[in-house]
Design an enzyme around this catalytic site. Structure first.
Site, short mmCIF file in Angstrom:
data_model
loop_
_atom_site.label_atom_id
_atom_site.label_comp_id
_atom_site.label_asym_id
_atom_site.label_seq_id
_atom_site.Cartn_x
_atom_site.Cartn_y
_atom_site.Cartn_z
N THR A 163 -6.07 -0.49 8.74
CA THR A 163 -6.24 -1.20 7.72
C THR A 163 -4.93 -2.08 7.34
O THR A 163 -3.87 -1.68 7.72
CB THR A 163 -6.37 -0.28 6.54
OG1 THR A 163 -7.75 0.34 6.72
CG2 THR A 163 -6.43 -1.20 5.11
N GLY A 193 -14.53 1.89 0.22
CA GLY A 193 -13.22 2.72 0.04
C GLY A 193 -12.56 2.19 -1.12
O GLY A 193 -12.93 1.27 -2.07
N ASP A 194 -11.27 2.32 -0.87
CA ASP A 194 -10.05 2.10 -2.05
C ASP A 194 -9.78 0.57 -1.82
O ASP A 194 -9.49 -0.09 -2.83
CB ASP A 194 -9.03 2.79 -2.24
CG ASP A 194 -8.26 2.78 -0.77
OD1 ASP A 194 -8.95 2.93 0.23
OD2 ASP A 194 -7.02 2.70 -0.81
N GLY A 214 -4.95 4.59 3.77
CA GLY A 214 -5.29 5.98 4.10
C GLY A 214 -6.66 6.44 3.62
O GLY A 214 -7.58 5.74 3.49
N1 ASP Z 1 -8.12 3.07 2.96
C1 ASP Z 1 -9.12 2.56 3.80
C2 ASP Z 1 -10.50 2.97 3.33
O1 ASP Z 1 -10.93 4.19 2.98
C3 ASP Z 1 -8.70 2.86 5.26
C4 ASP Z 1 -7.61 2.75 5.73
O2 ASP Z 1 -6.41 2.42 5.16
O3 ASP Z 1 -7.19 2.93 7.11
O4 ASP Z 1 -11.53 2.21 3.91
#
Ligand code: ASP
Length: 293
Positions: A163, A193-194, A214
């Protein structure tokens, strides 16, 4: 005059040893692209967009080309952008295959709507001149192999380690933040996601600019970015606050990851509880990148 600064991340996660140097180098190039905007007198928002665009175009990262896939092998993209000066924000979730989702967030930034999702978000982008690309053109062999491994149970279904996000401070002291991702590998279709959620994966105001990466569910449940920005606003030391809140996400919300933070007059700050997090930074005085603790 303030001190211009660009800080980017290329995702927290478990990047294989042989790919780590490449991940860090890509972050440096993205920070430099943002730095060129600031050096020419551009705004923090434009620097963040330029940096994230470089990372979306780089197939090594889980954003734009090279993004993670849903359980049924589809591309759905999450992105957000926030202008700390005006507090305008844009989040788009479950977008179709667009080469540069951050450009769509930029187009939506000063619109009255803050968050759009799914088919209507994709249609909004098309109405504003963005064209979807063939899904296959965004899927790399590496991603396809990793997706297969997750599907047959031999690989981890956690976040993909790629990401991308950027935060910037321009010469006028304005802050901005953005995040772009394909989400977690093998995610449930419709899962968000976030990263596109303002206050969770991305936040910027007049005191702090933050982008997280994350376990998205943990960052959502802990309202990560907004909490960190408030700590900075109420005078807590930024570096310790970043570390403490990430440890809290790990210990109380059962999620690992990392984040980047800059403040009105401090930074670059970065911290992660995952194995690695690639990152790069640029200032008029110098630049650098890294991935391991
Ligand atoms: N936070 C991202 C999600 O949950 C994934 C990542 O940061 O790798 O979609």
């Amino acid at each position: 005059m303030s001190h211009p600064l660009v800080l980017v991340h290329g995702g927290a996660g478990d990047v294989p040893a042989e790919r780590r140097a490449r991940h860090a180098q890509g972050c440096l190039e993205a920070a430099q692209a943002g730095g060129r905007i600031l050096a020419a007198g551009g705004t923090a928002v434009e620097a963040v967009v330029a940096a994230i665009e470089v990372l979306e175009n780089d197939p090594v990262y889980n954003a734009g080309t090279g993004c993670a896939l849903t359980r049924d092998g589809r591309v759905t993209l999450d992105v957000s952008l926030m202008d700390g000066e005006t507090r305008d924000a844009a989040g788009l979730a479950a977008l179709g295959p667009f080469k540069n989702p951050i450009r769509i967030a930029r187009a939506m930034l000063y619109e009255p709507v803050v968050m759009m999702a799914g088919i209507e978000a994709t249609q909004w982008a098309e109405r504003h001149g963005f064209r979807q690309v063939p899904e296959e053109s965004m899927i790399t062999e590496y991603v396809r192999a990793r997706w297969r491994a997750v599907m047959d149970g031999t690989g981890k279904s956690n976040f993909a380690g790629g990401t991308v996000g950027a935060v910037a401070r321009d010469a006028q002291g304005r802050l901005a933040a953005g995040t772009s991702t394909g989400g977690t590998m093998g995610k449930l279709p419709g899962r968000v996601g976030d990263s596109p959620v303002i206050g969770a994966g991305t936040y910027a105001d007049d005191v702090a600019a933050i982008s997280a990466t994350g376990d998205g569910e943990a960052f959502l449940r802990s309202v990560f970015a907004a909490r960190l920005a408030d700590k900075v606003r109420y005078g807590r030391p930024p570096e310790q606050s970043l570390r403490k809140i990430l440890e809290r996400v790990r210990d109380r919300f059962d999620g690992i990851g990392g984040a980047i933070l800059i403040t009105r007059d401090g930074g670059p700050f970065r911290y992660w509880t995952s194995e690695v997090m690639s990152h790069g930074w640029w200032t008029p005085q110098g630049e650098g990148c890294g991935i391991e603790p």
